[in-house]
Design a protein around this motif. Sequence first.
Motif, PDB file in Angstrom:
ATOM      1  N   VAL A  67       0.847  -1.196   0.000  1.00 19.85           N
ATOM      2  CA  VAL A  67       0.000   0.000   0.000  1.00 19.85           C
ATOM      3  C   VAL A  67       0.879   1.240   0.000  1.00 19.85           C
ATOM      4  O   VAL A  67       2.041   1.195   0.421  1.00 19.85           O
ATOM      5  CB  VAL A  67      -0.952   0.023   1.222  1.00 19.85           C
ATOM      6  CG1 VAL A  67      -2.054  -1.017   1.079  1.00 19.85           C
ATOM      7  CG2 VAL A  67      -0.183  -0.204   2.523  1.00 19.85           C
ATOM      8  N   ALA A  68       0.320   2.329  -0.471  1.00 24.84           N
ATOM      9  CA  ALA A  68       1.054   3.595  -0.501  1.00 24.84           C
ATOM     10  C   ALA A  68       0.059   4.746  -0.507  1.00 24.84           C
ATOM     11  O   ALA A  68      -1.116   4.569  -0.847  1.00 24.84           O
ATOM     12  CB  ALA A  68       1.942   3.670  -1.747  1.00 24.84           C
ATOM     13  N   ILE A  69       0.564   5.909  -0.130  1.00 25.80           N
ATOM     14  CA  ILE A  69      -0.193   7.148  -0.276  1.00 25.80           C
ATOM     15  C   ILE A  69       0.754   8.164  -0.894  1.00 25.80           C
ATOM     16  O   ILE A  69       1.828   8.428  -0.353  1.00 25.80           O
ATOM     17  CB  ILE A  69      -0.736   7.673   1.064  1.00 25.80           C
ATOM     18  CG1 ILE A  69      -1.639   6.632   1.744  1.00 25.80           C
ATOM     19  CG2 ILE A  69      -1.505   8.989   0.842  1.00 25.80           C
ATOM     20  CD1 ILE A  69      -2.055   7.006   3.162  1.00 25.80           C
ATOM     21  N   LEU A  70       0.359   8.697  -2.041  1.00 18.52           N
ATOM     22  CA  LEU A  70       1.077   9.799  -2.667  1.00 18.52           C
ATOM     23  C   LEU A  70       0.362  11.072  -2.256  1.00 18.52           C
ATOM     24  O   LEU A  70      -0.872  11.111  -2.226  1.00 18.52           O
ATOM     25  CB  LEU A  70       1.068   9.663  -4.187  1.00 18.52           C
ATOM     26  CG  LEU A  70       1.508   8.321  -4.768  1.00 18.52           C
ATOM     27  CD1 LEU A  70       1.502   8.385  -6.286  1.00 18.52           C
ATOM     28  CD2 LEU A  70       2.856   7.901  -4.233  1.00 18.52           C
ATOM     29  N   HIS A  71       1.130  12.106  -1.953  1.00 16.37           N
ATOM     30  CA  HIS A  71       0.485  13.312  -1.434  1.00 16.37           C
ATOM     31  C   HIS A  71       1.294  14.549  -1.765  1.00 16.37           C
ATOM     32  O   HIS A  71       2.497  14.502  -1.995  1.00 16.37           O
ATOM     33  CB  HIS A  71       0.289  13.192   0.085  1.00 16.37           C
ATOM     34  CG  HIS A  71       1.564  12.909   0.821  1.00 16.37           C
ATOM     35  ND1 HIS A  71       2.363  13.900   1.317  1.00 16.37           N
ATOM     36  CD2 HIS A  71       2.183  11.737   1.120  1.00 16.37           C
ATOM     37  CE1 HIS A  71       3.409  13.367   1.913  1.00 16.37           C
ATOM     38  NE2 HIS A  71       3.339  12.052   1.802  1.00 16.37           N
ATOM     39  N   ARG A  72       0.580  15.653  -1.785  1.00 13.60           N
ATOM     40  CA  ARG A  72       1.184  16.980  -1.914  1.00 13.60           C
ATOM     41  C   ARG A  72       1.356  17.522  -0.503  1.00 13.60           C
ATOM     42  O   ARG A  72       0.532  17.287   0.371  1.00 13.60           O
ATOM     43  CB  ARG A  72       0.273  17.910  -2.704  1.00 13.60           C
ATOM     44  CG  ARG A  72      -0.077  17.412  -4.082  1.00 13.60           C
ATOM     45  CD  ARG A  72       0.970  17.796  -5.066  1.00 13.60           C
ATOM     46  NE  ARG A  72       0.496  17.552  -6.432  1.00 13.60           N
ATOM     47  CZ  ARG A  72       1.305  17.539  -7.452  1.00 13.60           C
ATOM     48  NH1 ARG A  72       2.591  17.751  -7.297  1.00 13.60           N
ATOM     49  NH2 ARG A  72       0.838  17.321  -8.654  1.00 13.60           N
ATOM     50  N   GLY A  73       2.398  18.251  -0.263  1.00 10.56           N
ATOM     51  CA  GLY A  73       2.596  18.851   1.055  1.00 10.56           C
ATOM     52  C   GLY A  73       3.237  17.886   2.040  1.00 10.56           C
ATOM     53  O   GLY A  73       3.584  16.757   1.705  1.00 10.56           O
ATOM     54  N   GLU A  74       3.371  18.375   3.254  1.00  5.89           N
ATOM     55  CA  GLU A  74       4.060  17.626   4.309  1.00  5.89           C
ATOM     56  C   GLU A  74       3.092  16.728   5.061  1.00  5.89           C
ATOM     57  O   GLU A  74       2.056  17.185   5.541  1.00  5.89           O
ATOM     58  CB  GLU A  74       4.710  18.619   5.285  1.00  5.89           C
ATOM     59  CG  GLU A  74       5.615  17.986   6.288  1.00  5.89           C
ATOM     60  CD  GLU A  74       6.865  17.365   5.675  1.00  5.89           C
ATOM     61  OE1 GLU A  74       7.367  16.377   6.225  1.00  5.89           O
ATOM     62  OE2 GLU A  74       7.333  17.877   4.644  1.00  5.89           O
TER      63      GLU A  74
END
Length: 150
Positions: A67-74
């Motif tokens: 599993v993973a989460i890609l995200h913008r910001g911190e």
Amino acid sequence: MSRTVATWNVNSLRVRLPHLIEWLAANPVDAIALQETKLPDADFPAADLQALGWNSAFSGQRTYNGVAILHRGEATEILRDIPGFADEHKRVIALTLGETRIVSAYMPNGQEVGSDKYAYKLAWFAALAAWLGEELACWPRLALLGDFNV
């Protein structure tokens, strides 16, 4: 602040990475939860995604799960796996973006009623429900995303 989130069972990030990059370019989301990445952590394309402006948190294994989460910001408070639930499968990752808690989960299939896999699925869901209850007490803005296999 509201967040735009998405989820995708990529069924092999190695194979779907070009499609994911294309999709991310066309869809302005703050975060995307991925399931079935099928990559050990050492092979996760974090640098390639970072070059495109995406931060990532991931928990993977070869052949299946991941599993993973890609995200913008911190992101803060990154958590891998369900606390207190001994599991060799990489099925859960969570992180916090601002006031929003994001959970990416790849729920077990369970196969047929009465099988060992079904018993594992029931135990896994019980652990998930208990943990999410605790998370909701801390994070009323919680998004559970994933492949539910229900």
